[in-house]
Design a protein around this motif. Sequence first.
Motif, PDB file in Angstrom:
ATOM      1  N   GLU A  73       0.862  -1.248  -0.095  1.00 38.92           N
ATOM      2  CA  GLU A  73       0.020  -0.172   0.039  1.00 38.92           C
ATOM      3  C   GLU A  73       0.890   1.159  -0.060  1.00 38.92           C
ATOM      4  O   GLU A  73       2.135   1.121   0.446  1.00 38.92           O
ATOM      5  CB  GLU A  73      -1.053  -0.052   1.120  1.00 38.92           C
ATOM      6  CG  GLU A  73      -1.867  -1.019   1.433  1.00 38.92           C
ATOM      7  CD  GLU A  73      -2.470  -1.331   2.726  1.00 38.92           C
ATOM      8  OE1 GLU A  73      -3.695  -1.130   2.757  1.00 38.92           O
ATOM      9  OE2 GLU A  73      -1.789  -1.230   3.587  1.00 38.92           O
ATOM     10  N   VAL A  74       0.321   2.355  -0.477  1.00 40.53           N
ATOM     11  CA  VAL A  74       0.959   3.542  -0.649  1.00 40.53           C
ATOM     12  C   VAL A  74       0.035   4.859  -0.056  1.00 40.53           C
ATOM     13  O   VAL A  74      -1.390   4.746  -0.738  1.00 40.53           O
ATOM     14  CB  VAL A  74       1.427   3.890  -2.146  1.00 40.53           C
ATOM     15  CG1 VAL A  74       2.085   5.248  -2.190  1.00 40.53           C
ATOM     16  CG2 VAL A  74       2.303   2.861  -2.400  1.00 40.53           C
ATOM     17  N   ILE A  75       0.470   5.627   0.887  1.00 43.12           N
ATOM     18  CA  ILE A  75      -0.199   6.670   1.170  1.00 43.12           C
ATOM     19  C   ILE A  75       0.245   8.025   0.422  1.00 43.12           C
ATOM     20  O   ILE A  75       1.553   8.236   0.715  1.00 43.12           O
ATOM     21  CB  ILE A  75      -0.494   6.683   2.704  1.00 43.12           C
ATOM     22  CG1 ILE A  75      -1.192   5.618   3.220  1.00 43.12           C
ATOM     23  CG2 ILE A  75      -1.087   8.018   3.137  1.00 43.12           C
ATOM     24  CD1 ILE A  75      -1.368   5.657   4.706  1.00 43.12           C
ATOM     25  N   LEU A  76      -0.389   8.805   0.106  1.00 45.18           N
ATOM     26  CA  LEU A  76      -0.026  10.099  -0.435  1.00 45.18           C
ATOM     27  C   LEU A  76      -0.576  11.451   0.326  1.00 45.18           C
ATOM     28  O   LEU A  76      -2.006  11.207   0.329  1.00 45.18           O
ATOM     29  CB  LEU A  76      -0.160  10.152  -1.836  1.00 45.18           C
ATOM     30  CG  LEU A  76       0.214  11.742  -2.568  1.00 45.18           C
ATOM     31  CD1 LEU A  76       1.588  11.915  -2.352  1.00 45.18           C
ATOM     32  CD2 LEU A  76      -0.386  11.917  -3.939  1.00 45.18           C
ATOM     33  N   SER A  77      -0.207  12.320   0.800  1.00 48.12           N
ATOM     34  CA  SER A  77      -0.964  13.291   1.516  1.00 48.12           C
ATOM     35  C   SER A  77      -1.042  14.384   0.388  1.00 48.12           C
ATOM     36  O   SER A  77      -0.148  14.881  -0.170  1.00 48.12           O
ATOM     37  CB  SER A  77      -0.094  13.770   2.751  1.00 48.12           C
ATOM     38  OG  SER A  77      -0.380  15.120   3.040  1.00 48.12           O
ATOM     39  N   HIS A  78      -2.306  14.807   0.323  1.00 51.24           N
ATOM     40  CA  HIS A  78      -2.573  15.938  -0.779  1.00 51.24           C
ATOM     41  C   HIS A  78      -3.095  17.022   0.167  1.00 51.24           C
ATOM     42  O   HIS A  78      -3.978  17.148   0.872  1.00 51.24           O
ATOM     43  CB  HIS A  78      -3.491  15.378  -1.528  1.00 51.24           C
ATOM     44  CG  HIS A  78      -4.097  16.412  -2.490  1.00 51.24           C
ATOM     45  ND1 HIS A  78      -3.708  16.974  -3.369  1.00 51.24           N
ATOM     46  CD2 HIS A  78      -5.300  17.064  -2.570  1.00 51.24           C
ATOM     47  CE1 HIS A  78      -4.314  18.007  -3.812  1.00 51.24           C
ATOM     48  NE2 HIS A  78      -5.414  17.953  -3.315  1.00 51.24           N
ATOM     49  N   TRP A  79      -2.299  18.202   0.140  1.00 46.06           N
ATOM     50  CA  TRP A  79      -2.773  19.672   0.557  1.00 46.06           C
ATOM     51  C   TRP A  79      -2.481  20.504  -0.466  1.00 46.06           C
ATOM     52  O   TRP A  79      -2.471  21.694   0.072  1.00 46.06           O
ATOM     53  CB  TRP A  79      -2.025  19.285   1.921  1.00 46.06           C
ATOM     54  CG  TRP A  79      -0.471  19.423   1.584  1.00 46.06           C
ATOM     55  CD1 TRP A  79       0.243  18.323   1.717  1.00 46.06           C
ATOM     56  CD2 TRP A  79       0.422  20.482   1.422  1.00 46.06           C
ATOM     57  NE1 TRP A  79       1.701  18.625   1.483  1.00 46.06           N
ATOM     58  CE2 TRP A  79       1.823  20.088   1.540  1.00 46.06           C
ATOM     59  CE3 TRP A  79       0.336  21.850   1.208  1.00 46.06           C
ATOM     60  CZ2 TRP A  79       2.748  20.731   1.160  1.00 46.06           C
ATOM     61  CZ3 TRP A  79       1.485  22.607   1.371  1.00 46.06           C
ATOM     62  CH2 TRP A  79       2.836  22.039   1.051  1.00 46.06           C
ATOM     63  N   GLY A  80      -2.609  20.331  -1.768  1.00 45.97           N
ATOM     64  CA  GLY A  80      -2.230  21.712  -2.559  1.00 45.97           C
ATOM     65  C   GLY A  80      -3.516  22.221  -2.820  1.00 45.97           C
ATOM     66  O   GLY A  80      -4.654  21.548  -2.779  1.00 45.97           O
ATOM     67  N   GLY A  81      -3.628  23.609  -3.210  1.00 46.82           N
ATOM     68  CA  GLY A  81      -4.944  24.274  -3.443  1.00 46.82           C
ATOM     69  C   GLY A  81      -5.623  24.539  -2.253  1.00 46.82           C
ATOM     70  O   GLY A  81      -5.231  24.463  -1.145  1.00 46.82           O
ATOM     71  N   PRO A  82      -6.878  24.768  -2.422  1.00 47.11           N
ATOM     72  CA  PRO A  82      -7.975  25.405  -1.600  1.00 47.11           C
ATOM     73  C   PRO A  82      -8.486  23.924  -0.696  1.00 47.11           C
ATOM     74  O   PRO A  82      -9.109  24.401   0.247  1.00 47.11           O
ATOM     75  CB  PRO A  82      -8.970  26.138  -2.155  1.00 47.11           C
ATOM     76  CG  PRO A  82      -8.977  25.409  -3.534  1.00 47.11           C
ATOM     77  CD  PRO A  82      -7.648  25.161  -3.980  1.00 47.11           C
ATOM     78  N   ASP A  83      -8.342  22.828  -1.180  1.00 46.92           N
ATOM     79  CA  ASP A  83      -8.748  22.025  -0.419  1.00 46.92           C
ATOM     80  C   ASP A  83      -8.048  21.502   0.951  1.00 46.92           C
ATOM     81  O   ASP A  83      -6.976  22.047   1.228  1.00 46.92           O
ATOM     82  CB  ASP A  83      -8.516  20.543  -1.341  1.00 46.92           C
ATOM     83  CG  ASP A  83      -9.211  20.595  -2.570  1.00 46.92           C
ATOM     84  OD1 ASP A  83     -10.280  21.456  -2.831  1.00 46.92           O
ATOM     85  OD2 ASP A  83      -9.118  19.801  -3.359  1.00 46.92           O
ATOM     86  N   ASN A  84      -8.718  21.071   1.762  1.00 47.99           N
ATOM     87  CA  ASN A  84      -8.124  20.594   3.161  1.00 47.99           C
ATOM     88  C   ASN A  84      -7.426  19.313   2.890  1.00 47.99           C
ATOM     89  O   ASN A  84      -7.368  18.854   1.782  1.00 47.99           O
ATOM     90  CB  ASN A  84      -9.408  19.942   4.069  1.00 47.99           C
ATOM     91  CG  ASN A  84     -10.260  21.225   4.661  1.00 47.99           C
ATOM     92  OD1 ASN A  84      -9.825  22.264   4.491  1.00 47.99           O
ATOM     93  ND2 ASN A  84     -11.529  20.823   4.799  1.00 47.99           N
ATOM     94  N   THR A  85      -6.645  19.012   3.815  1.00 43.51           N
ATOM     95  CA  THR A  85      -5.608  17.817   3.841  1.00 43.51           C
ATOM     96  C   THR A  85      -6.416  16.713   3.406  1.00 43.51           C
ATOM     97  O   THR A  85      -7.537  16.396   4.069  1.00 43.51           O
ATOM     98  CB  THR A  85      -4.967  17.726   5.339  1.00 43.51           C
ATOM     99  OG1 THR A  85      -4.303  19.053   5.270  1.00 43.51           O
ATOM    100  CG2 THR A  85      -3.800  16.672   5.152  1.00 43.51           C
ATOM    101  N   ARG A  86      -5.817  15.941   2.688  1.00 44.41           N
ATOM    102  CA  ARG A  86      -6.372  14.639   2.093  1.00 44.41           C
ATOM    103  C   ARG A  86      -5.471  13.450   2.161  1.00 44.41           C
ATOM    104  O   ARG A  86      -4.412  13.899   1.485  1.00 44.41           O
ATOM    105  CB  ARG A  86      -6.849  14.965   0.729  1.00 44.41           C
ATOM    106  CG  ARG A  86      -8.416  14.640   0.565  1.00 44.41           C
ATOM    107  CD  ARG A  86      -8.730  14.821  -0.932  1.00 44.41           C
ATOM    108  NE  ARG A  86      -8.900  13.699  -1.821  1.00 44.41           N
ATOM    109  CZ  ARG A  86      -9.093  13.549  -3.138  1.00 44.41           C
ATOM    110  NH1 ARG A  86      -8.680  14.653  -3.764  1.00 44.41           N
ATOM    111  NH2 ARG A  86      -9.204  12.450  -3.645  1.00 44.41           N
ATOM    112  N   LEU A  87      -5.672  12.439   2.693  1.00 41.98           N
ATOM    113  CA  LEU A  87      -4.838  11.414   2.439  1.00 41.98           C
ATOM    114  C   LEU A  87      -5.442  10.304   1.648  1.00 41.98           C
ATOM    115  O   LEU A  87      -6.685   9.982   1.909  1.00 41.98           O
ATOM    116  CB  LEU A  87      -4.446  10.578   4.130  1.00 41.98           C
ATOM    117  CG  LEU A  87      -3.746  11.375   5.210  1.00 41.98           C
ATOM    118  CD1 LEU A  87      -3.520  10.938   6.279  1.00 41.98           C
ATOM    119  CD2 LEU A  87      -2.455  12.004   4.568  1.00 41.98           C
ATOM    120  N   ILE A  88      -4.667   9.700   0.863  1.00 40.43           N
ATOM    121  CA  ILE A  88      -5.165   8.650  -0.038  1.00 40.43           C
ATOM    122  C   ILE A  88      -4.283   7.423  -0.047  1.00 40.43           C
ATOM    123  O   ILE A  88      -3.206   7.654   0.227  1.00 40.43           O
ATOM    124  CB  ILE A  88      -4.669   9.223  -1.569  1.00 40.43           C
ATOM    125  CG1 ILE A  88      -5.346  10.489  -2.036  1.00 40.43           C
ATOM    126  CG2 ILE A  88      -5.449   7.915  -2.509  1.00 40.43           C
ATOM    127  CD1 ILE A  88      -6.924  10.566  -1.579  1.00 40.43           C
TER     128      ILE A  88
END
Length: 185
Positions: A122-137
């Motif tokens: 499995e892989v987790i990516l923390s996405h926090w670019g732009g106006p969106d809230n922090t997202r973990l995939i």
Amino acid sequence: ILNLESGTVQVLIDDFVVKALWSPSGDAFAYILATDTTYELHWHTLEGYDRIVAHDVSFTWSIAPSGQAVAFTRESGYELDIEPGLYVVDLVSGEEVMIADVDKQGTGSIVDQPYWSPDSSEVILSHWGGPDNTRLILAMADGSGSIDLSVDDEFAFEWWATDACTELIWDVSGQHVLMVSPVTS
């Protein structure tokens, strides 16, 4: 390579290497090479064998603990001929698969990376670019699926839940992930 015993230096690549990481076994390394038109992900063995494993990659990448694959992003907002997202390339077969349709949208820094589970499944990516809230995939490395991980609504407005997640640390069992956010003033 700097040989610590002898103090000698051996130049392996004299082109513009942006970032490099050792494989877990120490018998090869991966690196990002800047060209006139793109960034390429290369695999280089200590025997001198060098091959391109992916084109149009960003600086957001990491090697699986197994040493068998590399996870990387292709970023939206650039003129790419391939869909932006989170990808895994198998270093043995050369097969590349998009495992999630999320990327960092050209934000972040050179230290950002996808985080692998201890067993490389499995892989987790923390996405926090732009106006969106922090997202973990959380994505399966074989491309069989991905899910958004979210912070419980009760805590969604806490500073640590709205700031960039700078590091994820898997426990050895692969059942828990420690999420580290920077302290801001």
